[in-house]
Design a protein around this motif. Structure first.
Motif, mmCIF file in Angstrom:
data_model
loop_
_atom_site.group_PDB
_atom_site.id
_atom_site.type_symbol
_atom_site.label_atom_id
_atom_site.label_comp_id
_atom_site.label_asym_id
_atom_site.label_seq_id
_atom_site.Cartn_x
_atom_site.Cartn_y
_atom_site.Cartn_z
ATOM 1 N N UNK A 133 0.824 -1.265 0.056
ATOM 2 C CA UNK A 133 0.027 -0.052 0.028
ATOM 3 C C UNK A 133 0.729 1.321 0.054
ATOM 4 N N UNK A 134 2.268 1.069 -0.260
ATOM 5 C CA UNK A 134 2.716 2.363 -0.007
ATOM 6 C C UNK A 134 3.769 2.553 -1.302
ATOM 7 N N UNK A 135 4.669 3.754 -1.141
ATOM 8 C CA UNK A 135 5.503 3.916 -2.232
ATOM 9 C C UNK A 135 6.535 3.044 -2.609
ATOM 10 N N UNK A 136 7.039 3.018 -3.890
ATOM 11 C CA UNK A 136 8.257 2.037 -4.172
ATOM 12 C C UNK A 136 9.455 2.415 -3.314
ATOM 13 N N UNK A 137 10.167 1.283 -3.118
ATOM 14 C CA UNK A 137 11.529 1.385 -2.495
ATOM 15 C C UNK A 137 12.750 0.972 -3.421
ATOM 16 N N UNK A 138 13.774 1.721 -2.824
ATOM 17 C CA UNK A 138 14.939 1.657 -3.739
ATOM 18 C C UNK A 138 15.609 -0.027 -3.375
ATOM 19 N N UNK A 139 15.924 -0.722 -4.337
ATOM 20 C CA UNK A 139 16.251 -1.997 -4.114
ATOM 21 C C UNK A 139 17.619 -2.239 -3.224
#
Length: 266
Positions: A253-259
């Motif tokens: 449900x949130x924003x993308x996260x840097x891998x």
């Protein structure tokens, strides 16, 4: 095969045709759409979703009736013989590929990993071998312990190492990361110090469906979610290259996260 269905779009002219539309249910229009060496069906009806004869749509679509792609605003009535295509299997596959990539990144940074795999029906045993490439220990939670134990023995004969298998959630305690492509339904509590990959689960890392990058020239039908179309192409048309499409990961449900940041948390 699948079908794309639109309601309320066929235009009719003339007084009697308009009258028929107002009091009756005109026959839907069905056409075959050739696509990338295969095909799907498109069904058009001038009735709105509430007045559409969905049982007739089911008869027209045959086996495709259980694999319909529909605009998000189109609601299907219960027990109508039709069903939306379920893209969850594709979502699980993309999540698995993305999670393994992040785990590989963490292992290359020199981290000593203990990885967990949730495979209740024991239908992903080959994933254990992939995880063992990057972990000192792999722990598996499954409802079919005996079957997994036999697989673990064959892995040991091949690699000299085998997973730890258990039927209780406690087997996952202390893992650096846990991969649960099919979710956690019916599973008890456990303690993980790292990242949990699971679809549609609060606090877990999942695929950001809106981030999928389709091949150039992909003709996604109007008002159909690109993710669902890609899933249908992979699962029902056999387009194997769709499993390698790039996606982003994010907390449910949130924003993308840097891998890179994600790999550091493992």
């Amino acid at each position: 095969m699948f079908a794309v269905v639109y309601t309320g779009v066929v235009k009719r002219r003339g007084f009697f045709k308009k009258l028929k539309r107002a009091v009756g249910r005109p026959r839907p229009f069905v056409e075959r759409i050739d696509y990338d060496g295969s095909f799907y069906y498109r069904v058009l009806t001038d009735c709105d979703a509430e007045r559409t004869d969905w049982q007739n749509i089911a008869r027209l679509c045959g086996k495709c009736a259980r694999n319909l792609l529909l605009p998000s605003e189109t609601a299907l009535p219960p027990d109508c013989g039709c069903a939306r295509f379920d893209s969850s299997r594709y979502e699980q596959e993309l999540l698995t590929e993305a999670a393994v990539s992040v785990i590989e990144q963490a292992a290359k940074a020199g981290k000593k990993l203990t990885l967990g795999l949730v495979d209740i029906p024991a239908n992903q045993p080959r994933l254990v071998v992939r995880l063992l490439e990057y972990a000192e220990t792999v722990r598996v939670l499954t409802a079919r312990v005996d079957e997994y134990d036999r697989y673990a023995e064959s892995v040991y004969r091949r690699l000299g190492v085998s997973p730890v298998v258990g039927g209780d959630a406690a087997v996952l305690d202390g893992c650096s990361a846990v991969l649960a492509p099919q979710g956690f339904e019916g599973i008890g509590s456990f303690s993980v110090g790292g990242v949990i990959f699971a679809p549609r689960t609060h606090g877990c890392i999942e695929v950001v469906r809106e981030s999928i990058s389709l091949p150039q020239g992909t003709a996604v039908p109007d008002k159909i979610e690109p993710f669902d179309f890609a899933a249908a192409c992979w699962q029902l048309m056999g387009k194997s290259d769709y499993i390698g499409l790039p996606v982003m990961l994010g907390i449910h449900g949130g924003a993308p996260i840097d891998t890179n940041a994600l790999a550091q948390k493992i």
